[in-house]
Design a protein around this motif. Structure first.
Motif, PDB file in Angstrom:
ATOM      1  N   ARG A  74      49.019  42.809  36.867  1.00 29.86           N
ATOM      2  CA  ARG A  74      50.272  42.411  37.530  1.00 29.86           C
ATOM      3  C   ARG A  74      50.328  43.033  38.914  1.00 29.86           C
ATOM      4  NH1 ARG A  74      54.759  45.236  37.943  1.00 29.86           N
ATOM      5  NH2 ARG A  74      54.059  46.775  36.412  1.00 29.86           N
ATOM      6  N   ALA A  75      50.651  42.239  39.914  1.00 28.80           N
ATOM      7  CA  ALA A  75      50.766  42.768  41.264  1.00 28.80           C
ATOM      8  C   ALA A  75      51.965  43.714  41.346  1.00 28.80           C
ATOM      9  CB  ALA A  75      50.921  41.638  42.271  1.00 28.80           C
ATOM     10  N   PRO A  76      51.879  44.786  42.125  1.00 33.76           N
ATOM     11  CA  PRO A  76      53.000  45.730  42.234  1.00 33.76           C
ATOM     12  C   PRO A  76      54.257  45.040  42.769  1.00 33.76           C
ATOM     13  CG  PRO A  76      51.009  46.655  43.190  1.00 33.76           C
ATOM     14  CD  PRO A  76      50.720  45.221  42.925  1.00 33.76           C
ATOM     15  N   GLU A  77      55.385  45.380  42.176  1.00 37.86           N
ATOM     16  CA  GLU A  77      56.636  44.759  42.586  1.00 37.86           C
ATOM     17  C   GLU A  77      57.130  45.257  43.935  1.00 37.86           C
ATOM     18  OE1 GLU A  77      59.429  45.304  39.448  1.00 37.86           O
ATOM     19  OE2 GLU A  77      58.387  43.944  38.048  1.00 37.86           O
ATOM     20  N   ASN A  78      56.633  46.409  44.378  1.00 36.56           N
ATOM     21  CA  ASN A  78      57.109  46.985  45.633  1.00 36.56           C
ATOM     22  C   ASN A  78      56.209  46.658  46.820  1.00 36.56           C
ATOM     23  OD1 ASN A  78      55.079  48.597  44.538  1.00 36.56           O
ATOM     24  ND2 ASN A  78      55.906  50.498  45.391  1.00 36.56           N
ATOM     25  N   LEU A  79      55.268  45.724  46.662  1.00 38.05           N
ATOM     26  CA  LEU A  79      54.412  45.286  47.754  1.00 38.05           C
ATOM     27  C   LEU A  79      54.448  43.777  47.878  1.00 38.05           C
ATOM     28  CD1 LEU A  79      51.052  47.293  47.407  1.00 38.05           C
ATOM     29  CD2 LEU A  79      52.975  47.793  48.922  1.00 38.05           C
ATOM     30  N   SER A  80      54.314  43.300  49.105  1.00 41.94           N
ATOM     31  CA  SER A  80      54.065  41.876  49.290  1.00 41.94           C
ATOM     32  C   SER A  80      52.645  41.580  48.820  1.00 41.94           C
ATOM     33  CB  SER A  80      54.212  41.490  50.762  1.00 41.94           C
ATOM     34  OG  SER A  80      53.158  42.067  51.524  1.00 41.94           O
ATOM     35  N   LEU A  81      52.365  40.327  48.518  1.00 40.27           N
ATOM     36  CA  LEU A  81      51.009  39.969  48.107  1.00 40.27           C
ATOM     37  C   LEU A  81      50.009  40.217  49.232  1.00 40.27           C
ATOM     38  CD1 LEU A  81      51.642  36.720  46.020  1.00 40.27           C
ATOM     39  CD2 LEU A  81      50.970  38.980  45.172  1.00 40.27           C
ATOM     40  N   LEU A  82      50.442  40.067  50.475  1.00 42.43           N
ATOM     41  CA  LEU A  82      49.552  40.347  51.602  1.00 42.43           C
ATOM     42  C   LEU A  82      49.143  41.815  51.603  1.00 42.43           C
ATOM     43  CD1 LEU A  82      48.205  39.364  54.244  1.00 42.43           C
ATOM     44  CD2 LEU A  82      50.283  40.087  55.431  1.00 42.43           C
ATOM     45  N   ASP A  83      50.112  42.719  51.467  1.00 40.87           N
ATOM     46  CA  ASP A  83      49.784  44.144  51.418  1.00 40.87           C
ATOM     47  C   ASP A  83      48.967  44.480  50.181  1.00 40.87           C
ATOM     48  OD1 ASP A  83      51.104  44.663  53.792  1.00 40.87           O
ATOM     49  OD2 ASP A  83      52.972  45.230  52.823  1.00 40.87           O
ATOM     50  N   ALA A  84      49.310  43.848  49.064  1.00 35.95           N
ATOM     51  CA  ALA A  84      48.600  44.132  47.818  1.00 35.95           C
ATOM     52  C   ALA A  84      47.127  43.776  47.908  1.00 35.95           C
ATOM     53  CB  ALA A  84      49.254  43.360  46.662  1.00 35.95           C
ATOM     54  N   ALA A  85      46.789  42.754  48.697  1.00 33.11           N
ATOM     55  CA  ALA A  85      45.399  42.306  48.781  1.00 33.11           C
ATOM     56  C   ALA A  85      44.467  43.373  49.330  1.00 33.11           C
ATOM     57  CB  ALA A  85      45.322  41.051  49.638  1.00 33.11           C
ATOM     58  N   ALA A  86      45.001  44.401  49.982  1.00 36.85           N
ATOM     59  CA  ALA A  86      44.168  45.450  50.565  1.00 36.85           C
ATOM     60  C   ALA A  86      43.730  46.504  49.557  1.00 36.85           C
ATOM     61  CB  ALA A  86      44.930  46.134  51.711  1.00 36.85           C
ATOM     62  N   LEU A  87      44.227  46.446  48.326  1.00 36.14           N
ATOM     63  CA  LEU A  87      44.079  47.610  47.448  1.00 36.14           C
ATOM     64  C   LEU A  87      43.150  47.505  46.239  1.00 36.14           C
ATOM     65  CD1 LEU A  87      47.698  49.089  47.323  1.00 36.14           C
ATOM     66  CD2 LEU A  87      45.644  50.150  48.261  1.00 36.14           C
ATOM     67  N   PRO A  88      42.952  46.368  45.587  1.00 36.06           N
ATOM     68  CA  PRO A  88      42.261  46.419  44.288  1.00 36.06           C
ATOM     69  C   PRO A  88      40.908  47.119  44.278  1.00 36.06           C
ATOM     70  CG  PRO A  88      43.344  44.312  44.540  1.00 36.06           C
ATOM     71  CD  PRO A  88      43.497  45.019  45.856  1.00 36.06           C
ATOM     72  N   VAL A  89      40.008  46.784  45.187  1.00 40.50           N
ATOM     73  CA  VAL A  89      38.689  47.426  45.181  1.00 40.50           C
ATOM     74  C   VAL A  89      38.786  48.878  45.625  1.00 40.50           C
ATOM     75  CG1 VAL A  89      36.431  47.483  46.307  1.00 40.50           C
ATOM     76  CG2 VAL A  89      37.327  45.330  45.434  1.00 40.50           C
ATOM     77  N   SER A  90      39.385  49.112  46.787  1.00 42.52           N
ATOM     78  CA  SER A  90      39.454  50.477  47.317  1.00 42.52           C
ATOM     79  C   SER A  90      40.288  51.385  46.425  1.00 42.52           C
ATOM     80  CB  SER A  90      40.046  50.457  48.732  1.00 42.52           C
ATOM     81  OG  SER A  90      39.245  49.704  49.607  1.00 42.52           O
ATOM     82  N   GLY A  91      41.385  50.863  45.905  1.00 45.61           N
ATOM     83  CA  GLY A  91      42.263  51.678  45.075  1.00 45.61           C
ATOM     84  C   GLY A  91      41.633  52.087  43.763  1.00 45.61           C
ATOM     85  N   THR A  92      40.971  51.149  43.090  1.00 42.12           N
ATOM     86  CA  THR A  92      40.322  51.513  41.822  1.00 42.12           C
ATOM     87  C   THR A  92      39.132  52.434  42.068  1.00 42.12           C
ATOM     88  OG1 THR A  92      39.066  49.420  41.886  1.00 42.12           O
ATOM     89  CG2 THR A  92      41.077  49.460  40.556  1.00 42.12           C
ATOM     90  N   THR A  93      38.455  52.264  43.202  1.00 42.36           N
ATOM     91  CA  THR A  93      37.366  53.179  43.548  1.00 42.36           C
ATOM     92  C   THR A  93      37.895  54.595  43.743  1.00 42.36           C
ATOM     93  OG1 THR A  93      36.094  51.407  44.625  1.00 42.36           O
ATOM     94  CG2 THR A  93      35.542  53.675  45.219  1.00 42.36           C
ATOM     95  N   ALA A  94      38.984  54.729  44.482  1.00 42.33           N
ATOM     96  CA  ALA A  94      39.562  56.055  44.736  1.00 42.33           C
ATOM     97  C   ALA A  94      40.041  56.705  43.447  1.00 42.33           C
ATOM     98  CB  ALA A  94      40.711  55.931  45.729  1.00 42.33           C
ATOM     99  N   LEU A  95      40.697  55.937  42.594  1.00 43.26           N
ATOM    100  CA  LEU A  95      41.169  56.484  41.317  1.00 43.26           C
ATOM    101  C   LEU A  95      40.003  56.965  40.459  1.00 43.26           C
ATOM    102  CD1 LEU A  95      44.024  54.022  40.272  1.00 43.26           C
ATOM    103  CD2 LEU A  95      44.253  56.501  40.543  1.00 43.26           C
TER     104      LEU A  95
END
Length: 281
Positions: A74-95
């Motif tokens: 589920r996409a985060p409710e506190n981000l626009s889809l445009l902002d959300a598109a920047a995170l899946p790869v980099s965010g899961t890598t960082a975590l």
């Protein structure tokens, strides 16, 4: 998009990436579910989702993508889809780097090399959220960003020698050069998560790092292939305020050549994002 995409496009990892060249690019995305395949029950048409293409597969630079349901959350409710598109790869890598690989603990000292880039900017934020003392190395023009993201210390990598840095419990390396000099900065029991290779000699750098990993257990390496739980955990982290996207520039798909020129030049703050809607405007 981040610098790794330019490396793949150039064919420098031809032996490690499935498929023939030339090939499509793009690893992560955000959007709406428009159709469901047979047997898919976890999602409904119209759901806002984000996710990743299957491991070592690409093609997210498109109006529509087809992926297994397990590659979505589920996409985060506190981000626009445009902002959300920047995170899946980099965010899961960082975590994965800070939790599964480094086991970062509150109070530990964390050094982030490449702290203003796609993954580094998120490692800085998560490291601070986890209670670490964070030092970020970046270009002089990006030190303000690194400080804003929560780093306790932000230093220019061009004028800071490794031996001037003190010691660290965890180092996340997103540069890939001078590995020995930074390994010497680890405390007893310290860990280095190596997430990059020397761009000028990628295959040699990869081979050297793999050999080091085989004999030096302080070095942690991985190829990011997040589980559904990890992708959903990224949604939770964003909604909790632990992490936010850093977007350098938004381009239409017709600007993709310029994106790659900028990626190859370096100095990108976070990620470039492609907005498919701009080509239809």
């Amino acid at each position: 998009m981040d610098a790794s995409e330019a490396v793949i496009r150039a064919g420098k990892l031809r032996g490690f990436v499935r498929g023939r060249f030339p090939r499509r690019l793009g690893s992560d995305f955000a959007g709406h579910v428009v159709a469901l395949g047979p047997g898919v029950h976890a999602w409904s048409v119209g759901d806002d989702v984000w996710g990743l293409m299957p491991h070592y597969a690409f093609g997210a630079l498109a109006d529509y993508v087809v992926v297994p349901g397990q590659r979505l959350a589920r996409a985060p409710e506190n981000l626009s889809l445009l902002d959300a598109a920047a995170l899946p790869v980099s965010g899961t890598t960082a975590l994965t780097a800070l939790t599964d690989k480094a086991g970062l603990k509150s109070g530990e000292r964390l050094l982030v090399r490449g702290a203003s880039g796609a993954v580094g900017s998120l490692v800085v934020q998560l490291g601070k959220a986890f209670g670490a003392h964070v030092t970020g190395l970046a270009g002089a023009a990006n030190l303000d960003l690194v400080t804003e993201l929560g780093a306790d210390v932000a230093l220019d990598y061009r004028t800071t020698r490794p031996e001037e840095l003190g010691s660290f419990d965890v180092i996340v390396d997103l540069v890939g050069t001078h590995i020995s000099a930074y390994l010497a900065r680890l405390t007893r029991g310290g860990r280095m998560v190596a997430l990059a290779f020397d761009q000028d000699r990628i295959l040699t750098s990869m081979a050297t790092l793999i050999l080091r990993f085989a004999v030096d257990r302080r070095i942690k390496v991985f190829s990011n292939n997040p589980s559904p739980e990890r992708i959903a955990g990224l949604t939770t982290a964003v909604e909790a305020g632990s992490i936010r996207p850093v977007i350098d520039t938004v381009f239409p798909l017709t600007g993709i050549a310029e994106v790659h020129r900028r990626l190859e030049a370096g100095g990108v703050r976070g990620k470039h994002v492609i907005d498919m809607r701009l080509d239809r405007a």
